[in-house]
Design a protein around this motif. Structure first.
Motif, PDB file in Angstrom:
ATOM      1  N   HIS A  99       0.833  -1.213   0.000  1.00 31.18           N
ATOM      2  CA  HIS A  99       0.000   0.000   0.000  1.00 31.18           C
ATOM      3  C   HIS A  99       0.855   1.245   0.000  1.00 31.18           C
ATOM      4  O   HIS A  99       0.636   2.189  -0.765  1.00 31.18           O
ATOM      5  CB  HIS A  99      -0.908   0.012   1.238  1.00 31.18           C
ATOM      6  CG  HIS A  99      -2.261  -0.547   0.967  1.00 31.18           C
ATOM      7  ND1 HIS A  99      -3.166   0.080   0.167  1.00 31.18           N
ATOM      8  CD2 HIS A  99      -2.858  -1.693   1.373  1.00 31.18           C
ATOM      9  CE1 HIS A  99      -4.257  -0.644   0.095  1.00 31.18           C
ATOM     10  NE2 HIS A  99      -4.100  -1.734   0.817  1.00 31.18           N
TER      11      HIS A  99
ATOM     12  N   ARG B 392     -19.543   9.018   1.165  1.00 35.01           N
ATOM     13  CA  ARG B 392     -19.347   8.086   0.068  1.00 35.01           C
ATOM     14  C   ARG B 392     -17.941   7.486   0.070  1.00 35.01           C
ATOM     15  O   ARG B 392     -17.645   6.621  -0.717  1.00 35.01           O
ATOM     16  CB  ARG B 392     -19.552   8.797  -1.272  1.00 35.01           C
ATOM     17  CG  ARG B 392     -20.962   9.281  -1.498  1.00 35.01           C
ATOM     18  CD  ARG B 392     -21.743   8.353  -2.398  1.00 35.01           C
ATOM     19  NE  ARG B 392     -23.016   8.944  -2.771  1.00 35.01           N
ATOM     20  CZ  ARG B 392     -24.086   8.934  -1.990  1.00 35.01           C
ATOM     21  NH1 ARG B 392     -24.020   8.393  -0.790  1.00 35.01           N
ATOM     22  NH2 ARG B 392     -25.214   9.486  -2.393  1.00 35.01           N
ATOM     23  N   THR B 393     -17.084   7.969   0.933  1.00 41.63           N
ATOM     24  CA  THR B 393     -15.710   7.481   0.902  1.00 41.63           C
ATOM     25  C   THR B 393     -15.657   6.019   1.330  1.00 41.63           C
ATOM     26  O   THR B 393     -16.494   5.541   2.076  1.00 41.63           O
ATOM     27  CB  THR B 393     -14.792   8.283   1.837  1.00 41.63           C
ATOM     28  OG1 THR B 393     -15.308   8.191   3.159  1.00 41.63           O
ATOM     29  CG2 THR B 393     -14.695   9.724   1.413  1.00 41.63           C
ATOM     30  N   GLU B 394     -14.632   5.369   0.844  1.00 42.28           N
ATOM     31  CA  GLU B 394     -14.472   3.947   1.096  1.00 42.28           C
ATOM     32  C   GLU B 394     -14.332   3.680   2.593  1.00 42.28           C
ATOM     33  O   GLU B 394     -14.956   2.783   3.140  1.00 42.28           O
ATOM     34  CB  GLU B 394     -13.243   3.455   0.354  1.00 42.28           C
ATOM     35  CG  GLU B 394     -13.278   2.009  -0.021  1.00 42.28           C
ATOM     36  CD  GLU B 394     -11.983   1.612  -0.696  1.00 42.28           C
ATOM     37  OE1 GLU B 394     -11.411   0.605  -0.285  1.00 42.28           O
ATOM     38  OE2 GLU B 394     -11.552   2.349  -1.603  1.00 42.28           O
ATOM     39  N   HIS B 395     -13.498   4.497   3.231  1.00 40.62           N
ATOM     40  CA  HIS B 395     -13.245   4.266   4.648  1.00 40.62           C
ATOM     41  C   HIS B 395     -14.517   4.400   5.476  1.00 40.62           C
ATOM     42  O   HIS B 395     -14.763   3.618   6.377  1.00 40.62           O
ATOM     43  CB  HIS B 395     -12.204   5.252   5.184  1.00 40.62           C
ATOM     44  CG  HIS B 395     -10.834   4.975   4.669  1.00 40.62           C
ATOM     45  ND1 HIS B 395      -9.788   5.827   4.838  1.00 40.62           N
ATOM     46  CD2 HIS B 395     -10.356   3.912   3.995  1.00 40.62           C
ATOM     47  CE1 HIS B 395      -8.721   5.313   4.283  1.00 40.62           C
ATOM     48  NE2 HIS B 395      -9.030   4.161   3.761  1.00 40.62           N
ATOM     49  N   ASN B 397     -17.666   3.973   4.566  1.00 47.03           N
ATOM     50  CA  ASN B 397     -18.591   2.864   4.378  1.00 47.03           C
ATOM     51  C   ASN B 397     -18.058   1.564   4.950  1.00 47.03           C
ATOM     52  O   ASN B 397     -18.791   0.777   5.522  1.00 47.03           O
ATOM     53  CB  ASN B 397     -18.889   2.693   2.888  1.00 47.03           C
ATOM     54  CG  ASN B 397     -19.865   3.751   2.431  1.00 47.03           C
ATOM     55  OD1 ASN B 397     -20.770   4.098   3.176  1.00 47.03           O
ATOM     56  ND2 ASN B 397     -19.660   4.287   1.250  1.00 47.03           N
ATOM     57  N   LYS B 398     -16.751   1.381   4.779  1.00 47.20           N
ATOM     58  CA  LYS B 398     -16.134   0.177   5.315  1.00 47.20           C
ATOM     59  C   LYS B 398     -16.314   0.148   6.838  1.00 47.20           C
ATOM     60  O   LYS B 398     -16.692  -0.865   7.416  1.00 47.20           O
ATOM     61  CB  LYS B 398     -14.643   0.181   4.956  1.00 47.20           C
ATOM     62  CG  LYS B 398     -13.944  -1.127   5.229  1.00 47.20           C
ATOM     63  CD  LYS B 398     -14.274  -2.135   4.151  1.00 47.20           C
ATOM     64  CE  LYS B 398     -14.082  -3.527   4.709  1.00 47.20           C
ATOM     65  NZ  LYS B 398     -14.690  -4.545   3.877  1.00 47.20           N
ATOM     66  N   GLU B 401     -19.784  -0.662   7.812  1.00 45.04           N
ATOM     67  CA  GLU B 401     -20.067  -2.077   7.622  1.00 45.04           C
ATOM     68  C   GLU B 401     -19.492  -2.890   8.780  1.00 45.04           C
ATOM     69  O   GLU B 401     -20.158  -3.752   9.351  1.00 45.04           O
ATOM     70  CB  GLU B 401     -19.439  -2.510   6.305  1.00 45.04           C
ATOM     71  CG  GLU B 401     -19.814  -3.901   5.868  1.00 45.04           C
ATOM     72  CD  GLU B 401     -18.979  -4.330   4.665  1.00 45.04           C
ATOM     73  OE1 GLU B 401     -18.728  -3.497   3.781  1.00 45.04           O
ATOM     74  OE2 GLU B 401     -18.568  -5.496   4.650  1.00 45.04           O
ATOM     75  N   GLU B 421      -6.941  -4.251   7.564  1.00 41.16           N
ATOM     76  CA  GLU B 421      -6.881  -3.733   6.200  1.00 41.16           C
ATOM     77  C   GLU B 421      -6.941  -2.204   6.204  1.00 41.16           C
ATOM     78  O   GLU B 421      -6.216  -1.517   5.488  1.00 41.16           O
ATOM     79  CB  GLU B 421      -8.056  -4.324   5.410  1.00 41.16           C
ATOM     80  CG  GLU B 421      -8.162  -3.873   3.988  1.00 41.16           C
ATOM     81  CD  GLU B 421      -7.292  -4.706   3.053  1.00 41.16           C
ATOM     82  OE1 GLU B 421      -7.084  -5.884   3.355  1.00 41.16           O
ATOM     83  OE2 GLU B 421      -6.824  -4.149   2.048  1.00 41.16           O
ATOM     84  N   LEU B 422      -7.852  -1.668   7.052  1.00 42.25           N
ATOM     85  CA  LEU B 422      -7.989  -0.212   7.148  1.00 42.25           C
ATOM     86  C   LEU B 422      -6.691   0.427   7.612  1.00 42.25           C
ATOM     87  O   LEU B 422      -6.295   1.492   7.129  1.00 42.25           O
ATOM     88  CB  LEU B 422      -9.119   0.150   8.117  1.00 42.25           C
ATOM     89  CG  LEU B 422     -10.536   0.173   7.568  1.00 42.25           C
ATOM     90  CD1 LEU B 422     -11.502   0.555   8.663  1.00 42.25           C
ATOM     91  CD2 LEU B 422     -10.654   1.154   6.420  1.00 42.25           C
ATOM     92  N   GLN B 425      -4.331   0.641   4.869  1.00 41.54           N
ATOM     93  CA  GLN B 425      -4.654   1.704   3.916  1.00 41.54           C
ATOM     94  C   GLN B 425      -4.419   3.087   4.489  1.00 41.54           C
ATOM     95  O   GLN B 425      -4.616   4.083   3.823  1.00 41.54           O
ATOM     96  CB  GLN B 425      -6.120   1.585   3.481  1.00 41.54           C
ATOM     97  CG  GLN B 425      -6.369   0.397   2.593  1.00 41.54           C
ATOM     98  CD  GLN B 425      -7.840   0.144   2.405  1.00 41.54           C
ATOM     99  OE1 GLN B 425      -8.667   0.913   2.879  1.00 41.54           O
ATOM    100  NE2 GLN B 425      -8.162  -0.932   1.717  1.00 41.54           N
TER     101      GLN B 425
END
Lengths: 117, 686
Positions: A99, B392-395, B397-398, B401, B421-422, B425
């Motif tokens: 990453h 709407r950002t990936e983080h 929503n992730k 969830e 994973e977060l 990133q």
């Protein structure tokens, strides 16, 4: 905790000492083996960063960065060998390393290296 | 939302309104008195964290009126001032006192003569005098207190605006906040009479209550007879400490106001917005968009920021639209905005068709109101447009969830992998830690090896200086980040019984289509399907039916006789029937007992009126009462929203929220980390 103070000290040498002191405190407590290990890593990172700064003739600041940021800075400055060493020294998992590398290479616009991925 | 209970909301909302202004008045008078005690022109030096709260009670003109000619931030460095008097206004922190001492010493060196006054909020502490003595300047300064207590934030929310309350109590073990809260509550009781009954949960909540009840007889003097009798407005005080429900603040808030707080940040009920959003091209509207005199903080004389952003006061007093929006789940905000826009459009159109002079005059008269409304519509549309990309950002929503899955205890190991994973990133440290703590609480700890690994990842990613933060999250008073199995040193009582609670308090509403209606009809709407534990607890006391099943559905079942009301506990109540009197934890004793922390239920009696009151308390009252809920350690906007919702379900009971401050997960983590606080507060806390 002396560590709290350590994080605020900016001068490299005294910061190292402070972190070492924290390390000692933790090592005295049996339940704190994890913290001891972390402090040990922290000391190693700081010394490594000092070394890096020396190599870069003080042009690039490394000291006090986190492992990730150090990796990124290494990559951004074309020190990929160093980055690899850092990765193995600190057992950075592949996932995280890729990453960082991906982001760094994109910032550089180094598309050849990206292709080579 | 369902129809407004107009007939009674008007009356009781008014009551609460009066409360707010009275408290405001007290704070203002306190400040004025303190300022008037110093003769002549004076320079005010202000602690930056106080500016926001102060801005809510006073305005610059008032200060000017009382001889303040210049204002500065309390910052390290020399202070240059011409006025003879210098008034320092700050919280009793060592840091500030040191600065003050330095400044005074600097003046002495330059042999300039000033008179110094130190106003401490909310009261004088011996520690401060000690430091001043050590610094050798105690003789040069007059110390007194400015008792800033409850500050009304909205018509039903009153706050101490004590930012560090949570950290003070649960990390540092500093109980000043509890004492101050007890003091403030005493003031409150002096105004309105005793709370007839105090119900609560949590060790620190109990401590607060003990302080409060012990305090009362001491401070009672013959002249203040309100303390002798029970309040007729309030039927009880519910004290909850934050430790009782750590899950709620860790989740992402999904109401409009909560989301603004999560993503943009609300501070002292001001939000910082881009300039372009607030100053529209039309000059006429500028006047309405500029915050009124009461909203501009007293320190606006000190230009600190490059003007790319601007403070906007989120209040329902000047902005009726906001009161419609603030508690809605964000998913329905758009709909609501659309509806209002249409209505406005209609209004404009009908007005343009007016022909006669009288009609025209009418139109012009209405125009001002319409424009204000138009402006606030524009602001909120802009604001929600600002929020949408952030959601709407990936983080984002992730993490949502992961939250939902964790709450349902669905594939916990998978969620932890997702958190990892977060981290990889490089998501925000606060997001990661919130999720991790949530995982730890809901699953009763994370496997030792995994946790160690994760901690390592965090430290490597965000820096080793976070180790103290991780330590305090894991250590006993807080203990929201634990290894599983627990190390031998920790007591088993720290484990939070989330899975059992989820069942017994019906925390989670299923996410299938049939249940969707139900979500709309339960407090869980604030988190799209999860009901905050803290509010469920309040429901346990004040709306027993709502905990067990859906009150809105019960409505159809029919109205039970009022006899059922009298018995209260656990009986099936119709959704909108007369609120049953407060009967304590009855019916939920077992459930409550599983949550760590003391449980208590105290009846306060005024002198001389004993038995009569208890019986009258148990009578179903025709007139509406107000139940005060005090959150020790802060509450979130969603909890407020949920409480308002509960208040709407019952006839005859309103909730008044008192809190030590408004928090969210990020602010909690940040305050514990103690990172960037000193730097950011300068720019944000204006």
């Amino acid at each position: 905790l002396s560590l709290d103070e350590a994080s605020r000290i900016l001068d490299p040498e005294s910061k190292l000492t402070a972190v070492k002191a924290a390390h000692k405190f933790f090592s005295e407590d049996k339940d704190r083996s994890f913290e001891t290990k972390m402090m040990d890593e922290s000391v190693r990172l700081l010394t490594f960063q000092q070394q890096l700064e020396k190599d870069a003739d003080g042009k690039v600041p490394f000291f006090g960065l986190s492992v990730n940021e150090t990796l990124r800075t290494c990559l951004l400055n074309g020190l990929s060998k160093r980055a690899d060493k850092l990765k193995s020294d600190f057992k950075v998992p592949d996932k995280r390393f890729w990453h960082i590398k991906l982001h760094a290479l994109t910032t550089l616009g180094d598309f050849e290296a990206l292709e080579a991925f | 939302m369902s129809a407004e209970p107009d007939h009674q909301s008007t009356s009781s909302v008014n009551e609460v309104n009066i409360d707010g202004n009275l408290l405001k008045e007290i704070a203002r008078k306190g400040l004025v008195d303190a300022l008037n005690a110093v003769n002549g022109g004076k320079t005010l030096v202000l602690d930056a964290t106080l500016a926001g709260p102060l801005g809510l009670v006073t305005e610059v003109s008032l200060l000017k009126h009382h001889g303040v000619d210049k204002m500065f931030w309390l910052e390290a460095g020399a202070l240059s001032s011409i006025a003879a008097n210098i008034v320092y206004l700050c919280r009793p922190h060592i840091k500030y006192v040191k600065i003050i001492a330095d400044q005074i010493k600097g003046h002495i060196r330059e042999s300039r003569k000033h008179t110094y006054t130190l106003l401490l909020v909310p009261r004088v502490s011996t520690l401060v005098t000690q430091i001043l003595e050590e610094e050798g300047v105690l003789g040069d300064i007059t110390i007194s207190a400015f008792n800033l207590q409850f500050i009304p934030l909205a018509e039903d929310v009153i706050s101490l605006e004590y930012e560090s309350a949570f950290k003070d109590i649960w990390v540092d073990g500093d109980e000043t906040v509890i004492y101050d809260s007890a003091q403030a509550l005493t003031t409150f009781q002096k105004l309105y009479g005793l709370f007839p009954r105090i119900v609560g949960k949590g060790d620190h909540a109990l401590r607060l209550t003990t302080l409060l009840t012990r305090e009362t007889p001491k401070t009672t003097n013959p002249s203040s007879d309100t303390l002798l009798s029970n309040s007729d407005k309030f039927d009880s005080l519910i004290v909850l400490d934050r430790r009782v429900d750590m899950i709620t603040p860790l989740l992402t808030q999904l109401t409009y106001e909560g989301l603004i707080d999560e993503l943009i940040g609300i501070k002292n009920s001001h939000v910082e917005l881009p300039m372009s959003l607030l100053s529209p091209p039309a000059p006429a509207a500028v006047a309405t968009s500029a915050p009124g005199p009461s909203t501009s903080p007293p320190t606006s004389t000190v230009p600190l920021k490059k003007d790319s952003t601007k403070k906007y006061h989120l209040t329902t007093a000047t902005d009726p639209l906001f009161s419609e929006l603030r508690d809605l789940n964000f998913s329905s905000v758009g709909k609501q905005l659309n509806r209002v826009a249409h209505r406005l459009d209609e209004n404009y159109k009908t007005n343009l068709q007016s022909k006669t002079v009288a009609q025209l005059r009418d139109f012009v008269g209405k125009l001002g109101g319409l424009q204000t409304e138009h402006q606030s519509l524009r602001t909120h549309t802009g604001l929600s447009e600002l929020l949408v990309p952030l959601t709407r950002t990936e983080h984002f929503n992730k993490s949502l969830e992961i939250q939902q899955n964790l709450l349902a205890s669905y594939e916990v190991t998978g969620q932890i992998a997702a958190i990892e994973e977060l981290i990889a990133q490089g998501a925000d440290m606060e997001i990661v830690l919130r999720l991790l703590c949530l995982a730890s609480i809901t699953a009763g700890g994370i496997k030792g090896k995994t946790l160690e690994n994760l901690k390592r990842e965090i430290l490597q990613t965000y820096g080793y200086n976070l180790l103290p933060l991780l330590l305090s999250l894991g250590s006993p008073p807080l203990a929201i980040l634990l290894a599983n199995p627990l190390p031998a040193s920790t007591t088993p009582s720290l484990k939070y019984p989330f899975t059992t609670l989820r069942k017994s308090l019906r925390l989670l509403i299923d996410d299938n289509p049939e249940a969707l209606d139900e979500v709309e009809n339960d407090i869980s709407f604030v988190y799209s399907g999860y009901a905050p534990i803290s509010i469920r607890l309040v429901q346990c006391i004040a709306q027993k039916g709502g905990v067990l099943s859906n009150p809105a559905e019960r409505e159809k079942v029919g109205t039970e006789s009022t006899a059922a009301n009298q018995k209260g506990a656990g009986s099936s109540l119709g959704g909108r029937v007369q609120a049953h009197p407060i009967v304590g934890w009855k019916g939920f004793d077992d459930v409550i007992a599983t949550i760590p922390g003391e449980t208590f239920d105290i009846i306060q009696q005024g002198a001389g009126e004993g038995q009569v009151l208890i019986t009258s308390m148990l009578q179903p009252k025709e007139k509406s009462t107000i139940t005060v809920v005090f959150f020790l350690g802060g509450c979130t906007y969603t909890e407020i929203a949920a409480l308002r919702w509960v208040g709407r379900q019952n006839k005859g009971r309103k909730f008044l929220v008192l809190t030590t401050g408004i928090v969210n997960g990020t602010s909690i983590i940040d305050s514990i980390a103690g990172l960037g606080k000193s730097t950011s507060s300068k720019t944000v806390g204006i």
